[in-house]
Design a protein around this motif. Structure first.
Motif, mmCIF file in Angstrom:
data_model
loop_
_atom_site.group_PDB
_atom_site.id
_atom_site.type_symbol
_atom_site.label_atom_id
_atom_site.label_comp_id
_atom_site.label_asym_id
_atom_site.label_seq_id
_atom_site.Cartn_x
_atom_site.Cartn_y
_atom_site.Cartn_z
ATOM 1 N N GLN A 43 36.407 -55.164 12.455
ATOM 2 C CA GLN A 43 35.422 -56.065 11.855
ATOM 3 C C GLN A 43 33.979 -55.829 12.281
ATOM 4 O OE1 GLN A 43 36.564 -60.240 11.768
ATOM 5 N NE2 GLN A 43 38.708 -59.667 11.990
ATOM 6 N N VAL A 44 33.753 -55.403 13.509
ATOM 7 C CA VAL A 44 32.390 -55.183 13.988
ATOM 8 C C VAL A 44 31.826 -53.950 13.285
ATOM 9 C CG1 VAL A 44 30.956 -54.652 15.987
ATOM 10 C CG2 VAL A 44 32.832 -56.295 16.206
ATOM 11 N N LYS A 45 30.686 -54.124 12.622
ATOM 12 C CA LYS A 45 30.095 -53.050 11.810
ATOM 13 C C LYS A 45 28.657 -52.762 12.238
ATOM 14 C CE LYS A 45 33.738 -52.793 9.206
ATOM 15 N NZ LYS A 45 34.728 -51.803 9.583
ATOM 16 N N GLN A 46 28.205 -51.564 11.903
ATOM 17 C CA GLN A 46 26.827 -51.179 12.171
ATOM 18 C C GLN A 46 25.894 -52.185 11.505
ATOM 19 O OE1 GLN A 46 26.007 -47.099 11.273
ATOM 20 N NE2 GLN A 46 23.829 -47.312 11.629
ATOM 21 N N GLY A 47 24.886 -52.620 12.235
ATOM 22 C CA GLY A 47 23.928 -53.602 11.728
ATOM 23 C C GLY A 47 24.255 -55.031 12.118
ATOM 24 N N ASP A 48 25.481 -55.290 12.571
ATOM 25 C CA ASP A 48 25.827 -56.637 13.012
ATOM 26 C C ASP A 48 24.981 -57.011 14.228
ATOM 27 O OD1 ASP A 48 27.782 -56.684 11.049
ATOM 28 O OD2 ASP A 48 29.479 -56.709 12.445
ATOM 29 N N LYS A 49 24.646 -58.289 14.323
ATOM 30 C CA LYS A 49 23.882 -58.805 15.460
ATOM 31 C C LYS A 49 24.844 -59.374 16.501
ATOM 32 C CE LYS A 49 19.820 -57.984 13.670
ATOM 33 N NZ LYS A 49 20.048 -56.804 12.868
ATOM 34 N N VAL A 50 24.458 -59.218 17.774
ATOM 35 C CA VAL A 50 25.330 -59.572 18.889
ATOM 36 C C VAL A 50 24.549 -60.361 19.932
ATOM 37 C CG1 VAL A 50 26.730 -58.628 20.758
ATOM 38 C CG2 VAL A 50 26.675 -57.446 18.548
ATOM 39 N N PHE A 51 25.036 -61.564 20.246
ATOM 40 C CA PHE A 51 24.520 -62.261 21.420
ATOM 41 C C PHE A 51 25.133 -61.603 22.655
ATOM 42 C CE2 PHE A 51 24.092 -66.234 18.706
ATOM 43 C CZ PHE A 51 22.714 -66.257 18.757
ATOM 44 N N ALA A 66 21.382 -58.145 20.716
ATOM 45 C CA ALA A 66 21.531 -56.707 20.489
ATOM 46 C C ALA A 66 22.021 -56.500 19.064
ATOM 47 C CB ALA A 66 22.517 -56.110 21.489
ATOM 48 N N GLU A 67 22.072 -55.225 18.670
ATOM 49 C CA GLU A 67 22.560 -54.856 17.344
ATOM 50 C C GLU A 67 23.570 -53.724 17.500
ATOM 51 O OE1 GLU A 67 20.898 -52.862 13.197
ATOM 52 O OE2 GLU A 67 19.497 -53.850 14.549
ATOM 53 N N VAL A 68 24.630 -53.778 16.706
ATOM 54 C CA VAL A 68 25.610 -52.699 16.703
ATOM 55 C C VAL A 68 24.990 -51.504 15.978
ATOM 56 C CG1 VAL A 68 27.902 -51.971 15.921
ATOM 57 C CG2 VAL A 68 27.544 -54.320 16.733
ATOM 58 N N VAL A 69 24.949 -50.352 16.662
ATOM 59 C CA VAL A 69 24.360 -49.158 16.063
ATOM 60 C C VAL A 69 25.383 -48.046 15.834
ATOM 61 C CG1 VAL A 69 22.008 -49.623 16.842
ATOM 62 C CG2 VAL A 69 23.554 -48.307 18.318
#
Length: 153
Positions: A43-51, A66-69
């Protein structure tokens, strides 16, 4: 885009450590819970935002963003016998564990403490406020993400 909360112990890795990395980017390794792994893998994809959430410390709470890159790929620590995260049952041609890369976006002026989050009536779905939810990676819905982001800033 989806939103997530990733827990870390700041003695091992903190928002400051992420900010100090080359390109302010680091892999998020060491996940050894199947449900958390499934979030990362599926489910975690590039561009998702992360606390980035600091746990097991004096100031428990949301420390930054942060952001998933880079999306899920095999976690190299599972194959290293010297690693705390070594898994002898995981094979290179059939890895059990994955990691993603995250990039620093911002450190909040102060930790948004769990105690405060638990008092916010509009925060009721994120696992942090539910009894028995201890996952190191958890989804955050868009409304709660916006509320938490505004409170943290």
């Amino acid at each position: 885009m989806q939103y997530w909360l990733f827990k870390t112990e700041p003695d091992a890795f903190s928002i400051d450590d992420l900010a100090a990395r080359p390109n302010q980017t680091e892999h998020w390794d060491g996940i050894r819970n199947y449900q958390a792994r499934n979030f990362l893998r599926d489910q975690v994809k590039q561009g998702d935002k992360v606390f980035i959430y600091h746990s097991s410390c004096k100031e428990v709470g949301i420390a930054g963003l942060a952001e998933v890159v880079k999306e899920a790929y095999p976690d190299h620590t599972q194959f290293d016998p010297e690693s705390h995260y070594y898994d002898p049952k995981s094979l290179p041609d059939n890895p059990r564990w994955v990691m993603v890369d995250v990039k620093f976006i911002e450190k909040f002026p102060a930790i948004l403490p769990l105690k405060k989050i638990k008092t916010m009536p509009e925060i009721s779905e994120v696992g942090l406020v539910k009894k028995g939810h201890r996952l190191s990676i958890m989804p955050v819905n868009e409304q709660e993400f916006s509320t938490l982001l505004a409170a943290a800033r």
